[in-house]
Design an enzyme around this catalytic site. Structure first.
Site, mmCIF file in Angstrom:
data_model
loop_
_atom_site.group_PDB
_atom_site.id
_atom_site.type_symbol
_atom_site.label_atom_id
_atom_site.label_comp_id
_atom_site.label_asym_id
_atom_site.label_seq_id
_atom_site.Cartn_x
_atom_site.Cartn_y
_atom_site.Cartn_z
ATOM 1 N N CYS A 38 -23.922 53.350 36.021
ATOM 2 C CA CYS A 38 -22.626 53.946 35.695
ATOM 3 C C CYS A 38 -22.806 54.972 34.577
ATOM 4 O O CYS A 38 -23.414 54.672 33.552
ATOM 5 C CB CYS A 38 -21.681 52.846 35.247
ATOM 6 S SG CYS A 38 -20.133 53.477 34.631
ATOM 7 N N CYS A 66 -19.855 46.451 30.706
ATOM 8 C CA CYS A 66 -21.086 45.901 31.302
ATOM 9 C C CYS A 66 -22.181 45.892 30.256
ATOM 10 O O CYS A 66 -22.908 46.871 30.106
ATOM 11 C CB CYS A 66 -21.557 46.779 32.452
ATOM 12 S SG CYS A 66 -20.477 46.840 33.862
ATOM 13 N N TYR A 121 -7.820 20.628 33.221
ATOM 14 C CA TYR A 121 -7.810 22.084 33.009
ATOM 15 C C TYR A 121 -7.795 22.771 34.382
ATOM 16 O O TYR A 121 -8.633 23.609 34.684
ATOM 17 C CB TYR A 121 -9.023 22.549 32.207
ATOM 18 C CG TYR A 121 -9.311 21.730 30.974
ATOM 19 C CD1 TYR A 121 -8.761 22.088 29.753
ATOM 20 C CD2 TYR A 121 -10.116 20.588 31.033
ATOM 21 C CE1 TYR A 121 -9.012 21.335 28.617
ATOM 22 C CE2 TYR A 121 -10.365 19.830 29.907
ATOM 23 C CZ TYR A 121 -9.820 20.216 28.699
ATOM 24 O OH TYR A 121 -10.076 19.465 27.591
ATOM 25 N N CYS A 170 -17.718 27.624 31.072
ATOM 26 C CA CYS A 170 -17.961 29.062 30.909
ATOM 27 C C CYS A 170 -18.585 29.343 29.543
ATOM 28 O O CYS A 170 -18.718 30.486 29.133
ATOM 29 C CB CYS A 170 -16.656 29.837 31.077
ATOM 30 S SG CYS A 170 -15.375 29.318 29.943
#
Ligand code: SAH
Length: 478
Positions: free
Chosen positions: A73, A82, A336, A433
């Site tokens: 990019c 990114c 959750y 995560c």
């Protein structure tokens, strides 16, 4: 250390931070350098310094890491979305896996953990000390075959450049300055065509983008979502106003985009960073698009929560399902649970699934999604996992064969973990995560009778520093 602000120095990058910055050490002092990756030898400029660590700017790469590739990019560095685009994809996967491995070992105390394919015969992990523990070899990280264009959702801010032309793109780093880019390589191909249409109609009628400083202008953002399995596309213009002039022209032009199913606008007249307001005005279509995760159908409106990488979501939850080892007889708690994605996914193989989630709107969606799929063996509770679970356990002595948790980054509350341990389900499947809080919680559960059986990472966000992990813990204490 005698480096001062604005000094230029050489540095070798030896590690990477949670947010994907390169990390290097000089005389015991730690430097964080955006855009530098493990293995790079760089020239850096000191920008901001604290007592034990500082931030430096990458001036040039003197000797590139073996894993360094050219960014695809053109605005990768300015945009900052990114952090790992300059790292070969296989290296990204290895880096993420190693991060999880290190955290589980250091914080979680899992001495018997091995990386995928690691040679178990050597003793470099001090296995003799942990000899009585069965080795746990991580299963290979689930990467993407095509780690680009995986996001099903994008929100583009609109603004004006110096020549007073309408522009759109992304906010640079943590600023409110728009970097022009209409073809983010993580987003779907349709984004570009849609943005061009919106800009063309705005230019044709002299419609102004929103200006934050003066709280004037109309078009703030354009939200685009796509159902990957159905090909359905949604556009929602976010407006600083209650009306969209020339809405018929917008609709007519946008309908030329293949898959266009839903066109609407959202009213957000507040002075706020929050992108969406509460009110949606429908211009075309049913007000939602449809998509599937596995064979569970979802209705997605502009305001709904939905996982942004549907391909990897299915694989991540597929791993959770495999680890849960359901036969159809089990009672499962999904803590959750968000909009119930895991609950509904597991319900097809379980006797009963209970979901708990703190956001009432998410539970409304979860119930609607259950009804949409005629799934009847699920029940949802609104509330904190650390309150609902103990209440249900004390009051009704609820039971679980399997408890699945998928908490936000801060991990599980200790009251929640404590209740899980007291309930003593045979299996706990932890979807995480953030591997640091995962490791902390795993340690807690290991001290209360659980042992880690399986570990697998899944790359939900290629080109970024994030990684998801699924851990299976089994009840071992008598
Ligand atoms: N599995 C879910 C996503 C989980 S993300 C899905 O697929 O939809 C973590 C979720 O935990 C979020 O929806 C967040 O609102 C919720 N949450 C945060 N703190 C919580 C708490 N203390 N108790 C219950 N839910 C909580």
């Amino acid at each position: 250390m005698d480096i001062k602000k604005n000094d230029v120095f050489e540095l070798t990058i030896e590690d990477m931070s949670e947010s994907g910055e390169g990390v290097g050490k000089l005389d015991g002092y730690i430097w964080f350098v955006k855009d530098a990756i493990i293995g790079d030898r760089i020239e850096a400029k000191a920008m901001k310094m604290k007592k034990n660590y500082g931030f430096a700017r990458l001036l040039q790469v003197l000797e590139p890491s073996a894993g360094r590739v050219k960014e695809r990019c053109p605005v990768a560095r300015q945009c900052g979305g990114c952090q790992l685009q300059m790292m070969d994809y296989d290296e990204q996967l290895k880096f993420k896996e190693r991060k999880v491995y290190n955290n589980l070992k250091r914080i979680g105390g899992l001495e018997n953990l091995y990386l995928p394919g690691e040679d178990l015969s050597g003793d470099k992990n001090g296995l003799s000390a942990a000899a009585e523990q069965k080795p746990v070899v991580m299963e290979p990280i689930i990467g993407m075959e095509e780690p680009w264009r995986y996001r099903n959702k994008a929100q583009f801010p609109f603004g004006m450049n110096r020549e007073n032309q309408v522009i759109t793109g992304f906010y640079a780093g943590r600023t409110h300055c728009i970097i022009e880019n209409e073809d983010c390589l993580l987003g779907v191909r349709e984004n570009r065509e849609i943005l061009e249409i919106v800009k063309a109609v705005m230019n044709q009628y002299g419609m102004k983008p929103y200006q934050e400083e003066t709280h004037s202008g109309l078009v703030r953002h354009v939200l685009i979502r796509k159902g990957f399995k159905t090909g359905e596309v949604m556009v929602c213009l976010v407006l600083n106003g209650k009306k969209l002039p020339h809405s018929d022209v917008f609709v007519e032009k946008l309908l030329e985009v293949p898959g266009m199913t839903s066109i609407s606008y959202n009213v957000n007249t507040e002075k706020t960073n929050v992108i969406l307001g509460r009110e949606i005005v429908n211009l075309y279509g049913p007000g939602y698009i449809t998509d599937f995760i596995g064979n569970v159908k979802y209705r997605i409106s502009p305001l709904s929560f939905y996982q942004v990488n549907p391909i990897q979501t299915e694989r991540l939850y597929g791993t959770a399902l495999e680890y849960a080892g359901l036969t159809g007889e089990e009672t499962v708690w999904d803590l959750y649970c968000g909009i119930g994605t895991i609950s509904l996914f597991l319900s097809q193989k379980a006797k009963k699934v209970y979901g708990v989630e703190i956001v009432p709107q998410a539970i409304e969606d979860a119930r609607e999604n259950a009804a949409l799929n005629a799934i009847e063996n699920v029940e949802f509770f609104v509330g904190k996992a650390e309150e609902v679970l103990p209440q249900q356990y004390e009051k009704d002595k609820v039971y679980a064969d399997v408890i699945v948790v998928d908490p936000p980054r801060k991990g599980c509350d200790s009251v929640c973990l404590d209740t899980i341990a007291r309930m003593g389900p045979k299996k706990v499947v932890y979807v995480s995560c953030d591997s640091a809080t995962l490791a902390r919680d795993v340690k807690y559960l290991r001290e209360r009778g659980y042992e880690v059986e399986r570990v697998r990472c899944c790359d939900m966000f290629p080109m970024t520093g994030h990684v998801e992990t699924v851990v299976l813990l089994e009840w071992k204490a008598q």
